[in-house]
Design an enzyme around this catalytic site. Structure first.
Site, PDB file in Angstrom:
ATOM      1  CE1 TYR A 307      -3.223   2.929   0.564  1.00 32.72           C
ATOM      2  CE2 TYR A 307      -2.507   3.046   2.843  1.00 32.72           C
ATOM      3  CZ  TYR A 307      -3.241   3.559   1.795  1.00 32.72           C
ATOM      4  OH  TYR A 307      -3.977   4.697   1.964  1.00 32.72           O
ATOM      5  CB  CYS A 308       0.892   4.305   0.219  1.00 38.55           C
ATOM      6  SG  CYS A 308       1.496   6.009   0.189  1.00 38.55           S
ATOM      7  CG  LEU A 309       5.468   5.974   0.930  1.00 35.14           C
ATOM      8  CD1 LEU A 309       6.317   6.588   2.031  1.00 35.14           C
ATOM      9  CD2 LEU A 309       5.735   6.678  -0.375  1.00 35.14           C
ATOM     10  N   GLY A 311       3.843  -0.235  -1.346  1.00 33.96           N
ATOM     11  CA  GLY A 311       3.673  -0.856  -2.655  1.00 33.96           C
ATOM     12  C   GLY A 311       4.842  -0.591  -3.572  1.00 33.96           C
ATOM     13  CG  PHE A 335      -4.055  -2.020  -2.124  1.00 35.59           C
ATOM     14  CD1 PHE A 335      -4.399  -2.768  -3.240  1.00 35.59           C
ATOM     15  CD2 PHE A 335      -4.186  -2.608  -0.872  1.00 35.59           C
ATOM     16  CE1 PHE A 335      -4.855  -4.075  -3.110  1.00 35.59           C
ATOM     17  CE2 PHE A 335      -4.644  -3.901  -0.737  1.00 35.59           C
ATOM     18  CZ  PHE A 335      -4.984  -4.643  -1.854  1.00 35.59           C
TER      19      PHE A 335
END
Length: 575
Positions: A307-309, A311, A335
């Site tokens: 998720y985010c960083l 990811g 994500f």
């Protein structure tokens, strides 16, 4: 000594400017101003536009007067409409004279300012965006909705309450100021305690190292899917956005549907971690977690999720594993995570050599990037909603928006080490090293195209941090199958999209590897539209990309990775 003096001065200045480089801003406005001064045609077009807007506003004022003389209560057609997401003047009170005139004049001036900032020949695109962004910040601050005498909602509330709204607003301001001085979180956060109201899914910490704890969640079903799910969250915030309250916890959703779930919980770093870099986050994060998961569940492939960083870091890890010939991953899910940073949204406005050197000196002086400095940057991206509208409601209307789990999580930020954040910004945002094939792991470049496992990638429609068209660029890098989902909501609320949440929708499509590229605009037209949450589709995808084998639920931990503590562990509680 000369370097020490320079960096100390820069760090001192950065604290006063909220981390913004005065030189970078001056260069942007100088570029824009000099090119505009040398463009009489552009100046003439702006003058014509200003006159046309003035004519529209005067005609609107005349129509208002005519309606008043006729005692006509039907609203006059606006001369300019706000953008769909602009709710500043949506209340009925703004349709009353003279406040409708003020609102229309302000919106027209916003249009004129945007026209002045854009399309000046010769201005670099980066400087143009910086000028437009800073102009918007000033206009957001000067909106008539932010001031007592020009806000009809506030005036009406003041009359009806006998001024109690202002008294309550003063109390709210005093409370917020005291909490800020004491470095305490906003009011109401104490109602959402990790391990109690949030981050409450049962499990055990089975690994702890210098940077993270690995949580294995307890099963709730008689059998589970053979392949576990390993989630790598962002380290800029606490992990439990994916394990909020029981009703909207992605972790609980997966566990209740028969998945074995592991989650990284990042440490909140301080001065002692100042020299930890991206390689350390990679080695002590996804690599260490994958080793633990495959040791606890030997012989099983893993569904890796970021998720985010987290990811972005997972994409780097997956590319490095592919280069080694390591086949432990069954799939990769991202994500709101970017792998190509050429269109990284408004955050990229703060990324150039001048800005980064300024930010580096600020981090160098304290060993990390503080939570308040990061929060200020994110609030600027949506200052109208996150700063000025909130101040109007809290301090002029005397209202308090009720705290919820997502707001409490958003106030529970983490710091970031000096070296890691500097490397992250330079390598990814500034140089786009991963997409361009020169991001090195263990001294050798890695490439996303080497990952042969299928991808499940989620973008959100109103994301200001990782714009969905930037997330969509995974199609230009991945050679294997990509299932892309575009869901309603923003960077956080679009991901926390539990089944049953009202007003949710999404689009999805599968792009097989080796097929021609589909651009985002065409993808939106051909993707399949669905109502509701995207979570069930992802869970079904995980099952389809696994072996389909159901096995007995595993125990938490193993001989090599014995349980250390109950979830949510210690790191999530660090302030």
């Amino acid at each position: 000594m000369r370097e020490l003096i320079d960096r100390t001065l820069h760090a001192f200045t950065a604290r006063a400017t909220l981390g913004l480089s005065p030189t970078a801003l001056a260069l942007a406005f100088a570029d824009w101003g000099m090119h505009l001064a040398a463009s009489p045609g552009k100046q003439a077009s702006l003058a014509v536009l200003a006159l046309e807007m003035r004519r529209q506003w005067l005609r609107y004022a005349a129509e208002l007067g005519a309606h008043a003389l006729r005692a006509d209560r039907t609203p006059c057609p606006d001369c300019v409409a706000p953008t769909p997401n602009d709710r500043r003047f949506s209340a009925a009170q703004w349709q009353q004279f003279p406040f409708n005139l003020l609102a229309q004049r302000f919106l027209l001036f916003e249009r004129l300012t945007a026209a002045a900032a854009h399309d000046v020949r010769g201005v670099s695109p980066h400087h143009e965006q910086v000028v437009a962004f800073m102009a918007r910040q000033w206009l957001d601050m000067l909106s008539p909705g932010n001031f007592f005498w020009t806000n009809p909602e506030v005036l009406e509330r003041t009359v009806s309450s006998g001024g109690n709204n202002l008294a309550q607003g003063l109390r709210n301001w005093i409370e917020d100021a005291q909490r800020a001085l004491d470095k305490r979180p906003p009011a109401g956060v104490e109602q959402f305690r990790p391990g109690h109201e949030v981050a409450a899914t049962p499990g055990e910490v089975v690994l702890r190292n210098r940077l993270m704890e690995l949580i294995q969640y307890s099963p709730t079903t008689p059998t589970v899917q053979a392949e576990p799910v390993l989630i790598v969250p962002a380290w800029i915030m606490k992990y439990y956005i994916l394990d909020l309250s029981p009703h909207n916890s992605l972790v609980k959703f997966l566990v209740d549907r028969g998945h074995t779930v592991f989650m990284l919980s990042w440490k909140n770093p301080g001065p002692d971690e100042r020299d930890l870099g991206m390689d350390d986050y990679l080695r002590l994060g996804p690599f260490a977690a994958l080793d633990a998961v495959t040791s606890i569940l030997p012989g099983r492939k893993v569904h890796a999720t970021g998720y985010c960083l987290g990811g972005t870091l997972l994409s780097i890890a997956a590319a490095a594993l592919a280069r080694r010939g390591d086949e432990r991953l069954a799939s990769v899910s991202l994500f709101a995570a970017q792998t190509d940073f050429t269109e990284a949204g408004e955050l990229s406005l703060f990324i150039d050599e001048s800005q980064l050197s300024f930010l580096e000196d600020l981090m160098w002086s304290q060993g990390y990037l503080d939570t308040t400095q990061m929060a200020g940057t994110f609030q600027m991206l949506r200052s109208s909603d996150l700063i000025w509208s909130r101040m109007m409601r809290d301090y002029l209307m005397g209202e308090r928006a009720p705290m919820n789990d997502l707001m409490a999580w958003n106030a529970d930020a983490t710091r970031m080490p000096y070296r890691m954040h500097s490397e992250y910004l330079h390598k990814l945002y500034l140089r786009n090293a991963l997409a361009e094939g020169h991001y090195a792991v263990d001294g050798r470049p890695v490439a996303v195209e080497n990952v042969s496992t299928p991808w499940f990638v989620v973008g959100t429609e109103t994301d200001h941090v990782a714009p969905w068209k930037s997330v969509y660029k995974i199609h230009l890098l991945a050679d294997s199958e990509v299932t892309f989902v575009l869901t309603s909501g923003g960077h956080n609320a679009g991901i926390v999209s539990e089944p049953g949440h009202p007003h949710r929708h999404y689009r999805w499509a599968v792009h097989p590897g080796g097929r021609p590229y589909t651009d985002p605009a065409h993808w939106v037209r051909v993707a399949q539209a669905e109502e509701g949450s995207w979570w069930p589709r992802w869970e079904q995808w995980l099952v389809a990309k696994g072996s389909g084998q159901q096995v007995a639920p595993p125990a938490c931990g193993s001989v090599d990775y014995p349980p250390i503590a109950d979830a949510p562990g210690e790191y999530v509680l660090q302030r």
